[in-house]
Each structure stands twice: as structure tokens, then as C-alpha cells.
Enzyme design. Structure first.
Site, PDB file in Angstrom:
ATOM      1  N   LYS A  76       2.394  -0.759   1.921  1.00 50.97           N
ATOM      2  CA  LYS A  76       3.302   0.023   1.224  1.00 50.97           C
ATOM      3  C   LYS A  76       3.885   1.315   1.584  1.00 50.97           C
ATOM      4  O   LYS A  76       3.133   1.961   2.465  1.00 50.97           O
ATOM      5  CB  LYS A  76       2.463   0.128  -0.309  1.00 50.97           C
ATOM      6  CG  LYS A  76       3.164   1.028  -1.477  1.00 50.97           C
ATOM      7  CD  LYS A  76       2.372   1.148  -2.673  1.00 50.97           C
ATOM      8  CE  LYS A  76       3.287   1.353  -3.971  1.00 50.97           C
ATOM      9  NZ  LYS A  76       2.464   1.987  -4.960  1.00 50.97           N
ATOM     10  N   SER A 151       4.035  -0.208  -9.554  1.00 52.50           N
ATOM     11  CA  SER A 151       4.960   0.073  -8.339  1.00 52.50           C
ATOM     12  C   SER A 151       5.002  -0.332  -7.394  1.00 52.50           C
ATOM     13  O   SER A 151       5.751  -0.437  -6.351  1.00 52.50           O
ATOM     14  CB  SER A 151       4.814   1.949  -8.124  1.00 52.50           C
ATOM     15  OG  SER A 151       3.698   2.156  -7.556  1.00 52.50           O
ATOM     16  N   SER A 175      -0.434  -0.005 -10.806  1.00 55.38           N
ATOM     17  CA  SER A 175       0.817  -0.277  -9.766  1.00 55.38           C
ATOM     18  C   SER A 175       0.079  -1.240  -8.581  1.00 55.38           C
ATOM     19  O   SER A 175       1.158  -1.752  -8.050  1.00 55.38           O
ATOM     20  CB  SER A 175       1.068   0.912  -9.083  1.00 55.38           C
ATOM     21  OG  SER A 175       1.883   1.748  -9.749  1.00 55.38           O
TER      22      SER A 175
END
Lengths: 482, 95
Positions: A76, A151, A175
Site C-alpha cells: 500500500k 482505504s 481500511s
């Protein structure tokens, strides 16, 4: 090769069926061909990936390979990667090439993993749809008109789309688990303090936790083996022994006590989701578990408390982005204040500015007790609910999200509607407990996630339960039609 | 809780955020609806509840004040917007 799990790929590397360079090239080709549609990567690093793969193959030839050597993953874009742009999904850091590695990135490098690149995300991890990314939204491989969740939306979409076998994620209010549910993959948020936060760009420091996103629970166990552990560079890291999470995957679930909170099965949930989750729970009963109704009476206060605590901590954490030492600086500032205000005003997107302002307001003179202190008191009530419930049962189960993936643009007009999607995930960040989402069926052709919650440091038990469920079902093996 | 344009301007100043004139009303509306959401907390009696800062009530670890890192100024300044002679440059602060 591209629908295989980490465990299967590790086997292929060990037996010499393919090399890490061949494997890595396959994924890079796939990213090249498919990511125009999914937008799941912000940065792809083919040269670095192939160099790492080649080094991994040499390490294997020298007889020094361990479980993760040569396996490709993606990070990420919230994790600092030395020499590679680390944008956190923001214009503010569009030009930021990190001078150092996050601790978990360092761990994966030392294990000989290959990094394919950096995945798309909501700006500064603030969002539940990936739509707040400066780089445009990632899309859900099951239906590209739908969001992948957020997210960690890029990580989830890239795995579901077969562009990487696994990825790292971070979870401040859901997330990891929410995008895992929406994209039909497995995602684990560990206990707060289990995985180092060093080099993971801070959103809400008392809630942020990194974790694995994979196809299976077994793969999450392999990832967590690399990620977990004490880090002196993270002041809230906890110094506790790290087990080998793969060793307990096959333990029996006979006698496992499952708690079903009545608050997680209300009428506001998509009825198809409730049905799939109830079917999953029957599967656990068939595996020898017993089920009990419980209550988490303060569940409805989780969203209000979260939307004070997270913005308050964010307003403090994000004050470091001032255009002075790194990141975006506006053109031709007239004076220092103009430079701060315009660099931040132009560098941050709308949702980030909203949360900074909510946090600034909550922490401003005269409001601290009514907002931040109050939220921290509510946080303890929520924690106590979980502590009480988990003294009676081993694992709490329910849906990960109230609805399946929604359409792009459907919830952007009113931020509060978007916040409600995290109702089942964010109380866990407030309590600090671990949770995992696994695929358990479909609603209107879109994946449904089952959330399992355990006590502090119960990751072994959660992974064990998830693995046993995946041995008995095949939801996790289904892939979106191309 | 309802915020007006003046409130938003004040908060934006405290947060050092430049907000375009035409966006202020929308921020005021959105922030007000977020504050309405969080106001549910006020109905709960939390008189004797100790605020919770860390899930395991861990306290801040201390370490010896030792030098553990070498000087990396040049490397760290490669990402700075403006540097001269090893110093970060900003607009003139003092006349």
C-alpha cells in the site's frame, strides 16, 4: 499461475516449477495488461521487482531461501519505500521519494520478497471507497462500476484482479477488512501494537495498524509471520513473542464458542448479506463450534467517537505537511503564512481538509472536554463491551459491512453516508482488538465478507478459524469473470 | 451543532488551510453534519469513566539518550522543496 495463493506459489518456487523472475514477470505483464481498467497501482516498479526476483533466485540456489523468498507482493502506498515514490494517495506527497524503508518493508526485503509496486488508496487513508485518491479511484474487479472499498482499495482490487497474490494494507477504521469484504479476499487487522507503525504514514496514531491482504487465511498467516514483532522505532509497539501463525491453522474448531452480537444483525443490513453470514455461521456449527447471542450495547457510539478521535489525531499528525522540508510547496509564496496555507490548501484533497478541520475544531480552546475527552471515555465503554463479550465467547462474528460494493459516486455527496459503511469495522480499532474478514458468499453478484473478532493477540485463533472455514467452503477460490 | 462561515474561516486559519471563498459554505454544511453525528456522544453519562488512550493502557517507553543514527542531512534534504548550504529555505520571515 495468476490465481494461485502464496502457499501454492511458494511450493512452485521450492520445487523449481518456475523461478521468481518468471513469476514476477508474469505478474508485471498482467499489471501492464489489466491495470488500465482497475487503476489499483499508483506506482509499478518493474526494474526493482526483477532485481529482487533475481536476487531471490540466487539466494534459493545458494540454499538460503526461507518461506517468503521470491514471492511477489505489493505495498500500500502508505508504507515508505526507499528510493520509490511514497505518495499516500495525495498530491501533497506526489513528489516524495522516501529516503528510508518502513519497518515492515524492511522485514519483507530481508525475507527475500519481491515488491511489484505501490497500491492505490484513499488520500492519507481517509475514505471507504478509494475515491479520495489523488490518482483517481481504483475499481472493483467484480464490477468496475463499483468501488473496491477503502482505504486499502488498490491492495484489495489488485489481489482480486490477479495482479498480485498478496499486498500489505493498513486499517484505522476498517481500511483492510472493508475493501477485503467488497473485493472477495481475506484481510486481517492485527491487535494494536502487534505490527510496527514505523514508516507507515500516520493518520490516527492510536488506531492505525498494518496487516496482510491475501486470497486465503493461510497466506495471511504467512504474511503476518513476516510483519509481526516488536520494533523499538515504534513507541506503541508491544514486546510480545511472535508465534508461527501457520502452525495452528489446522487445529480443530470443536468446542469453539462463537458470539453473535444482536447489534450486528439489525434491519439496516442488506438482507442478502445477513443470509450469507448466517449460512457461514451454520458452517462453523458443522465444524463443531457452538453459537451464543451476545450484546455490544455501545456499538452505535463507535462512529461518533471515531469521528472525533481520528480527525483530532489526524489534524495533529498532518501538521507536519507544511511545504518546508518535503512534499508539495505552492508557487511564489508571499510570506511564510501564505506558504503554509496555500501549500496545505492546494496539496490536500477535500476529505483530508474536512477531517483536519473537524479535528482542529475538536481540539480548539474550550472544546477539548466536550469532544476529545468525551470520545476517549466512550472509547473505553466500547472496549469494555468487547472485553466482557470475549470473556464468554472465543470469537465474535457478523457481517464486515452492511452493504456490498456500491457504485462510484454513489456516496460522495454526503460524507456522513460514507462513514456509516464502517459501522461494523471501526469499533474494533477503538478497542484495539484483531479482526479478519473472509469471503462468505455473494449479494447481487458482489462479494460478501464475514468478520471474525478475537481478543487481544488472538490472531492465531482467528487465522485458524478462517482457515478451517476455507477448507470447508470455496468462496475464497472464486475469481471475477474476465 | 451548526457552524457558519465565520467558524469555518477561523478553523481553517487555525489549521493553516487556504479554503477558496466559494467552498466555505459547503465546508460549513459538511462539518455541521459531522458534528451532528458526533453529538450523539453527549447523551451518554461518562462521569466516572477514565479516558482511554491506548488499548492496553501501555505507557510511553523511554530509552537512553544515545546517538544511534549517523548524520544523513544531504540524503534527507534531497526531497526538500528548497535548500541552500544545508539549510531549508522559506520566504523571508524577518525584515
Amino acid at each position: 499461475m495468476l490465481d494461485k495463493t502464496l502457499a501454492e506459489l511458494a511450493q512452485g518456487l521450492a520445487t523449481g516449477e518456475f523461478s521468481s523472475v518468471e513469476l514476477t514477470q508474469n505478474y508485471l505483464d498482467r499489471i501492464n495488461a489489466e491495470d488500465g481498467k482497475l487503476n489499483s497501482f499508483i506506482t509499478v516498479t518493474p526494474e526493482q521487482a526483477l532485481a529482487q526476483a533475481s536476487a531471490a533466485d540466487q539466494r534459493r540456489a545458494a540454499g538460503n531461501a526461507d518461506a517468503f523468498t521470491g514471492l511477489p507482493i505489493a505495498h500500500k502506498d502508505i508504507f515508505c519505500t526507499q528510493g520509490v515514490r511514497t505518495s499516500c494517495g495525495s498530491k501533497m506527497l506526489d513528489n516524495f521519494v522516501s529516503p528510508y524503508n518502513a519497518t515492515i518493508v524492511e522485514h519483507f526485503n530481508q525475507a527475500g520478497a519481491v515488491s511489484l509496486g505501490k497500491t492505490n488508496m484513499d488520500e492519507f487513508a481517509m475514505g471507504s471507497s478509494n475515491e479520495s485518491s489523488f490518482y483517481g479511484p481504483a475499481r472493483n474487479p467484480w464490477n468496475t462500476d463499483c468501488v473496491p472499498g477503502g482505504s486499502s482499495g488498490g491492495s484489495a482490487a489488485s489481489i482480486a484482479g490477479g495482479l498480485t497474490p498478496a499486498a500489505t494494507g493498513s486499517d484505522t477504521g476498517g481500511s483492510i477488512r472493508q475493501p477485503a469484504a467488497l473485493c472477495g479476499i481475506t484481510g486481517l487487522k492485527p491487535t494494536y501494537g502487534r505490527v510496527s507503525r514505523y514508516g507507515m504514514i500516520a493518520y490516527a496514531s492510536s488506531l492505525d495498524q498494518a496487516g496482510p491482504m491475501t486470497r486465503t487465511a493461510e497466506d495471511s498467516a504467512m504474511m503476518l509471520n513476516v510483519m509481526a514483532g516488536f520494533d523499538p522505532k515504534d513507541s506503541t509497539s508491544l514486546d510480545r513473542p511472535v508465534p508461527d501463525y501457520t502452525l495452528t491453522l489446522n487445529d480443530s474448531l470443536k468446542g469453539l464458542k462463537i458470539g453473535l452480537p444482536k447489534e450486528f444483525f439489525s434491519d439496516d443490513i442488506d438482507p442478502q448479506i445477513t443470509i450469507q453470514v448466517q449460512n457461514a455461521i451454520r458452517e462453523f456449527e458443522a465444524l463443531g463450534a457452538t453459537v451464543k447471542q451476545i450484546s455490544l450495547p455501545n456499538t452505535h457510539l463507535a462512529i461518533p467517537a471515531y469521528y472525533i478521535i481520528a480527525p483530532a489525531e489526524a489534524s495533529s499528525n498532518l501538521s507536519r505537511f507544511d511545504g518546508v522540508r518535503y512534499g508539495y510547496r505552492c508557487e511564489d509564496p508571499t510570506d511564510l503564512e501564505d506558504m503554509y496555507k496555500r501549500s496545505r490548501g492546494e496539496g490536500f484533497g477535500e476529505e483530508v481538509k474536512r477531517r483536519i478541520m473537524v479535528g482542529t475544531y475538536a481540539l480548539s480552546e474550550g472544546f477539548y472536554d466536550a469532544y476529545y475527552k468525551k470520545a476517549l471515555q466512550i472509547r473505553r465503554l466500547i472496549q469494555q463491551d468487547y472485553v466482557t463479550a470475549l470473556s464468554e465467547v472465543d470469537i465474535i462474528m457478523g457481517p464486515t459491512t452492511p452493504h456490498p460494493a456500491f457504485k462510484l459516486g454513489e456516496k460522495t455527496a454526503d460524507p456522513v453516508t460514507m462513514y456509516m459503511e464502517d459501522i461494523f469495522t471501526l469499533s474494533l480499532n477503538l478497542a484495539g482488538m484483531p479482526g479478519i474478514s473472509v469471503p462468505c458468499g455473494f449479494a447481487n453478484g458482489l462479494p460478501v465478507g464475514l468478520q471474525m473478532i478475537g481478543n487481544y493477540f488472538a490472531e492465531e485463533r482467528l487465522l485458524n478459524a478462517a482457515h478451517q472455514f476455507q477448507q470447508a467452503t470455496d468462496w475464497h477460490t472464486q475469481t471475477p469473470g474476465q | 451543532m451548526s457552524l457558519d462561515r465565520t467558524d469555518v474561516e477561523k478553523i481553517a486559519h487555525l489549521a493553516r488551510l487556504n479554503i477558496a471563498e466559494q467552498d466555505i459554505q459547503e465546508y460549513a454544511d459538511n462539518l455541521s453534519s459531522i458534528l451532528d453525528l458526533v453529538d450523539q456522544m453527549q447523551a451518554v453519562d461518562t462521569q466516572d469513566i477514565t479516558p482511554m488512550a491506548h488499548p492496553m493502557d501501555a505507557i510511553q517507553r523511554l530509552r537512553l539518550d544515545e546517538v544511534t543514527e549517523a548524520d544523513q542531512r544531504d540524503r534527507l534534504q534531497t526531497v526538500a522543496p528548497s535548500v541552500e548550504a544545508g539549510l531549508f529555505q522559506v520566504p523571508k520571515v524577518i525584515e
